[in-house]
Design a protein around this motif. Structure first.
Motif, PDB file in Angstrom:
ATOM      1  N   THR A   1       0.802  -1.233   0.000  1.00 46.20           N
ATOM      2  CA  THR A   1       0.000   0.000   0.000  1.00 46.20           C
ATOM      3  C   THR A   1       0.827   1.271   0.000  1.00 46.20           C
ATOM      4  OG1 THR A   1      -1.799  -1.128   1.176  1.00 46.20           O
ATOM      5  CG2 THR A   1      -1.783   1.274   1.263  1.00 46.20           C
ATOM      6  N   ALA A   2       1.805   1.354   0.914  1.00 47.46           N
ATOM      7  CA  ALA A   2       2.468   2.633   1.173  1.00 47.46           C
ATOM      8  C   ALA A   2       3.422   3.072   0.058  1.00 47.46           C
ATOM      9  CB  ALA A   2       3.217   2.579   2.508  1.00 47.46           C
ATOM     10  N   VAL A   3       4.107   2.110  -0.562  1.00 58.17           N
ATOM     11  CA  VAL A   3       5.145   2.522  -1.523  1.00 58.17           C
ATOM     12  C   VAL A   3       4.582   3.248  -2.741  1.00 58.17           C
ATOM     13  CG1 VAL A   3       6.864   0.801  -0.829  1.00 58.17           C
ATOM     14  CG2 VAL A   3       5.216   0.242  -2.643  1.00 58.17           C
ATOM     15  N   LEU A   4       3.347   2.938  -3.155  1.00 54.71           N
ATOM     16  CA  LEU A   4       2.788   3.641  -4.319  1.00 54.71           C
ATOM     17  C   LEU A   4       2.396   5.071  -3.956  1.00 54.71           C
ATOM     18  CD1 LEU A   4       2.208   3.446  -7.291  1.00 54.71           C
ATOM     19  CD2 LEU A   4      -0.078   2.561  -6.765  1.00 54.71           C
ATOM     20  N   LEU A   5       1.921   5.286  -2.738  1.00 55.11           N
ATOM     21  CA  LEU A   5       1.663   6.652  -2.282  1.00 55.11           C
ATOM     22  C   LEU A   5       2.973   7.431  -2.207  1.00 55.11           C
ATOM     23  CD1 LEU A   5      -0.837   5.870   0.632  1.00 55.11           C
ATOM     24  CD2 LEU A   5      -1.421   6.748  -1.636  1.00 55.11           C
ATOM     25  N   ALA A   6       4.012   6.781  -1.682  1.00 53.06           N
ATOM     26  CA  ALA A   6       5.324   7.418  -1.571  1.00 53.06           C
ATOM     27  C   ALA A   6       5.901   7.721  -2.947  1.00 53.06           C
ATOM     28  CB  ALA A   6       6.272   6.505  -0.788  1.00 53.06           C
ATOM     29  N   CYS A   7       5.775   6.770  -3.853  1.00 51.28           N
ATOM     30  CA  CYS A   7       6.247   6.962  -5.228  1.00 51.28           C
ATOM     31  C   CYS A   7       5.535   8.136  -5.885  1.00 51.28           C
ATOM     32  CB  CYS A   7       6.009   5.676  -6.020  1.00 51.28           C
ATOM     33  SG  CYS A   7       6.353   5.791  -7.795  1.00 51.28           S
TER      34      CYS A   7
ATOM     35  N   ASP B   1      14.415  16.993  -0.562  1.00 57.73           N
ATOM     36  CA  ASP B   1      12.963  17.204  -0.483  1.00 57.73           C
ATOM     37  C   ASP B   1      12.204  16.032  -1.095  1.00 57.73           C
ATOM     38  OD1 ASP B   1      13.317  19.594   0.800  1.00 57.73           O
ATOM     39  OD2 ASP B   1      12.100  20.766  -0.601  1.00 57.73           O
ATOM     40  N   ALA B   2      12.694  15.517  -2.222  1.00 53.28           N
ATOM     41  CA  ALA B   2      12.028  14.378  -2.871  1.00 53.28           C
ATOM     42  C   ALA B   2      12.026  13.164  -1.948  1.00 53.28           C
ATOM     43  CB  ALA B   2      12.716  14.041  -4.189  1.00 53.28           C
ATOM     44  N   ASP B   3      13.136  12.941  -1.259  1.00 52.17           N
ATOM     45  CA  ASP B   3      13.218  11.818  -0.324  1.00 52.17           C
ATOM     46  C   ASP B   3      12.312  12.035   0.887  1.00 52.17           C
ATOM     47  OD1 ASP B   3      15.003  10.466  -1.935  1.00 52.17           O
ATOM     48  OD2 ASP B   3      16.786  11.113  -0.844  1.00 52.17           O
ATOM     49  N   LEU B   4      12.220  13.273   1.364  1.00 50.31           N
ATOM     50  CA  LEU B   4      11.330  13.573   2.487  1.00 50.31           C
ATOM     51  C   LEU B   4       9.875  13.320   2.111  1.00 50.31           C
ATOM     52  CD1 LEU B   4      12.970  16.841   3.879  1.00 50.31           C
ATOM     53  CD2 LEU B   4      12.633  14.713   5.179  1.00 50.31           C
ATOM     54  N   LEU B   5       9.495  13.701   0.904  1.00 51.35           N
ATOM     55  CA  LEU B   5       8.125  13.470   0.452  1.00 51.35           C
ATOM     56  C   LEU B   5       7.850  11.977   0.292  1.00 51.35           C
ATOM     57  CD1 LEU B   5       7.714  16.464  -1.990  1.00 51.35           C
ATOM     58  CD2 LEU B   5       6.225  15.946  -0.047  1.00 51.35           C
ATOM     59  N   TYR B   6       8.866  11.223  -0.093  1.00 55.71           N
ATOM     60  CA  TYR B   6       8.711   9.767  -0.158  1.00 55.71           C
ATOM     61  C   TYR B   6       8.378   9.222   1.232  1.00 55.71           C
ATOM     62  CZ  TYR B   6       9.645   4.890  -1.376  1.00 55.71           C
ATOM     63  OH  TYR B   6       9.521   3.524  -1.585  1.00 55.71           O
ATOM     64  N   GLU B   7       9.095   9.707   2.247  1.00 55.76           N
ATOM     65  CA  GLU B   7       8.840   9.249   3.613  1.00 55.76           C
ATOM     66  C   GLU B   7       7.471   9.709   4.120  1.00 55.76           C
ATOM     67  OE1 GLU B   7      10.545   7.058   5.393  1.00 55.76           O
ATOM     68  OE2 GLU B   7      11.723   6.846   3.557  1.00 55.76           O
ATOM     69  N   VAL B   8       7.034  10.890   3.695  1.00 54.11           N
ATOM     70  CA  VAL B   8       5.669  11.323   4.015  1.00 54.11           C
ATOM     71  C   VAL B   8       4.681  10.276   3.494  1.00 54.11           C
ATOM     72  CG1 VAL B   8       3.859  13.012   3.526  1.00 54.11           C
ATOM     73  CG2 VAL B   8       6.160  13.799   4.091  1.00 54.11           C
ATOM     74  N   GLY B   9       4.880   9.836   2.254  1.00 49.67           N
ATOM     75  CA  GLY B   9       3.990   8.851   1.648  1.00 49.67           C
ATOM     76  C   GLY B   9       4.011   7.513   2.350  1.00 49.67           C
ATOM     77  N   ILE B  10       5.200   7.061   2.741  1.00 51.30           N
ATOM     78  CA  ILE B  10       5.301   5.786   3.458  1.00 51.30           C
ATOM     79  C   ILE B  10       4.503   5.849   4.757  1.00 51.30           C
ATOM     80  CG2 ILE B  10       6.872   4.297   4.777  1.00 51.30           C
ATOM     81  CD1 ILE B  10       7.091   3.806   1.795  1.00 51.30           C
ATOM     82  N   ASN B  11       4.675   6.922   5.503  1.00 50.85           N
ATOM     83  CA  ASN B  11       3.995   7.034   6.790  1.00 50.85           C
ATOM     84  C   ASN B  11       2.493   7.244   6.644  1.00 50.85           C
ATOM     85  OD1 ASN B  11       6.087   6.878   9.036  1.00 50.85           O
ATOM     86  ND2 ASN B  11       7.069   8.328   7.656  1.00 50.85           N
TER      87      ASN B  11
ATOM     88  N   GLY C   1       0.766   6.024   4.182  1.00 54.31           N
ATOM     89  CA  GLY C   1       0.267   4.716   3.757  1.00 54.31           C
ATOM     90  C   GLY C   1       0.115   3.738   4.902  1.00 54.31           C
ATOM     91  N   LEU C   2       1.101   3.708   5.802  1.00 55.18           N
ATOM     92  CA  LEU C   2       1.016   2.819   6.958  1.00 55.18           C
ATOM     93  C   LEU C   2      -0.148   3.223   7.866  1.00 55.18           C
ATOM     94  CD1 LEU C   2       4.821   2.524   7.760  1.00 55.18           C
ATOM     95  CD2 LEU C   2       3.345   0.684   6.912  1.00 55.18           C
TER      96      LEU C   2
ATOM     97  N   GLN D   1      -2.607   4.404  18.761  1.00 51.45           N
ATOM     98  CA  GLN D   1      -1.302   4.989  19.087  1.00 51.45           C
ATOM     99  C   GLN D   1      -0.334   4.855  17.909  1.00 51.45           C
ATOM    100  OE1 GLN D   1      -0.348   2.723  22.597  1.00 51.45           O
ATOM    101  NE2 GLN D   1      -1.348   4.176  23.997  1.00 51.45           N
ATOM    102  N   GLN D   2      -0.388   3.717  17.232  1.00 50.58           N
ATOM    103  CA  GLN D   2       0.496   3.508  16.080  1.00 50.58           C
ATOM    104  C   GLN D   2       0.107   4.427  14.921  1.00 50.58           C
ATOM    105  OE1 GLN D   2       3.300   1.390  16.400  1.00 50.58           O
ATOM    106  NE2 GLN D   2       2.461   1.656  18.452  1.00 50.58           N
ATOM    107  N   ILE D   3      -1.194   4.601  14.705  1.00 49.02           N
ATOM    108  CA  ILE D   3      -1.667   5.518  13.659  1.00 49.02           C
ATOM    109  C   ILE D   3      -1.158   6.925  13.937  1.00 49.02           C
ATOM    110  CG2 ILE D   3      -3.725   6.627  12.673  1.00 49.02           C
ATOM    111  CD1 ILE D   3      -5.184   3.901  13.249  1.00 49.02           C
TER     112      ILE D   3
END
Length: 324
Positions: free
Chosen positions: A169-175, A190-200, A202-203, A286-288
């Motif tokens: 789920t998360a990697v396509l949002l991050a991509c 910045d591109a890498d930070l936005l990728y991490e925004v997407g991963i989080n 998505g989770l 809490q995890q969310i």
């Protein structure tokens, strides 16, 4: 800057005008059908939103955004076939309207079309874009395989589950977010930070889905509560319950997991009761919250004025509050 609704309107207008001018129609009709089923179009919108942080105009990346949406719907088409699902967004699935062969072949065509569309970006960015998109596509296959294997296991760990939903789920949002940044000429950081925004995001999104399936309001959620419990789906809640339960609770869970005949509401109530005893709902919440905070932290570090981050901040806020 564009609002989220304006970006969605722009994308839907492009999608409506997109033509399949090749034959045979029997190959492309299922493709058009899948794309017509609707959806939130969150992936192309996120891509355009990330692009808009750095550039005012987003129309030039609509073909790539279309490629992302095409790819996402290809995965749904094949997922439905593998799951033997009858419905998608309230409508019959492709293999039900046509047949299995049509679902396989039209899905394959969607994959090729997605690469054509994503590859239509500027040649100076093509290598980086295709490398990211290809890695993401492969990771999604890995996530789907893990998900299928988990169906036959009762010893799935929380870490394994989180890795699976990150891939599925998360990697396509991050991509999507990172592609928007790359195409806008953003910095690597910045591109890498936005990728991490997407991963989080998505989770958090998937954990919220797991939570709402048990604790949501059926009138708001739009479907019956407890569907994951009835089909023994390995959700964050069930996995943690199997790990944290005492012997008595384990016996109850195993009884319902192995039951072949039961009253649905009794099974839902019994499993939910174990979740309540273990405090699984609070742990999931809490995890969310943790993943939302991580997404916000990455967003804070972007090298752009704060007002240009507001659209993505709203996405994270709405994720926390969503009930559907």
């Amino acid at each position: 800057m564009y609002s989220q609704s304006q970006l969605l309107d722009l994308f839907n207008e492009y999608l409506s005008a997109y033509s399949f001018d090749r034959s045979p129609r029997s190959l492309y009709d299922p493709v058009k059908y899948v794309l017509s089923l609707g959806g939130k179009r969150i992936r192309p919108v996120l891509m355009m939103m990330a692009h808009n942080i750095y550039k005012e105009e987003v129309a030039n990346i609509l073909p790539v955004a279309m490629g992302i949406e095409m790819y996402h719907n290809y995965t749904l088409l094949h997922d439905d076939l593998m799951d033997r699902a009858d419905k998608r967004r309230g409508k019959d699935t492709v293999h039900r309207v046509w047949n299995d062969n049509a679902a396989i072949l039209s899905g394959d065509a969607m994959l090729v079309l997605s690469y054509q569309l994503v590859g239509s970006c500027d040649s100076s960015q093509l290598q980086e874009v295709i490398a990211l998109f290809s890695r993401t596509a492969l990771e999604i296959c890995e996530g789907q395989q893990f998900d299928m294997e988990f169906e036959n296991r009762n010893d799935v760990s929380e870490r394994e589950y989180l890795d699976m939903i990150r891939l599925k789920t998360a990697v396509l949002l991050a991509c999507s977010l990172k592609l928007g940044a790359i195409l806008a000429g953003a910095s690597i950081k910045d591109a890498d930070l936005l990728y991490e925004v997407g991963i989080n995001i998505g989770l958090a999104f998937q954990l919220k889905d797991d939570l709402l399936d048990v604790y949501g309001d059926p009138k708001v959620f739009g479907k019956n509560i407890g569907g994951d419990i009835l089909c023994n789906k390995k959700t964050f809640l069930l996995i943690n319950s199997l790990v944290k339960s005492n012997n008595e609770q384990k016996v109850i869970l195993q009884k319902w997991l192995s039951a072949t005949e039961y009253v649905p509401q009794e099974k839902i109530a019994a499993v939910k009761s174990v979740y309540d005893e273990l405090g699984i709902r609070m742990y999931c919440e809490q995890q969310i919250e943790m993943y939302c905070e991580r997404a916000e932290n990455c967003l804070t570090q972007l090298n752009v004025p704060d007002e240009r981050k507001l659209q993505l901040k709203d996405i994270i806020y709405n994720l926390r509050e969503r009930e559907v």
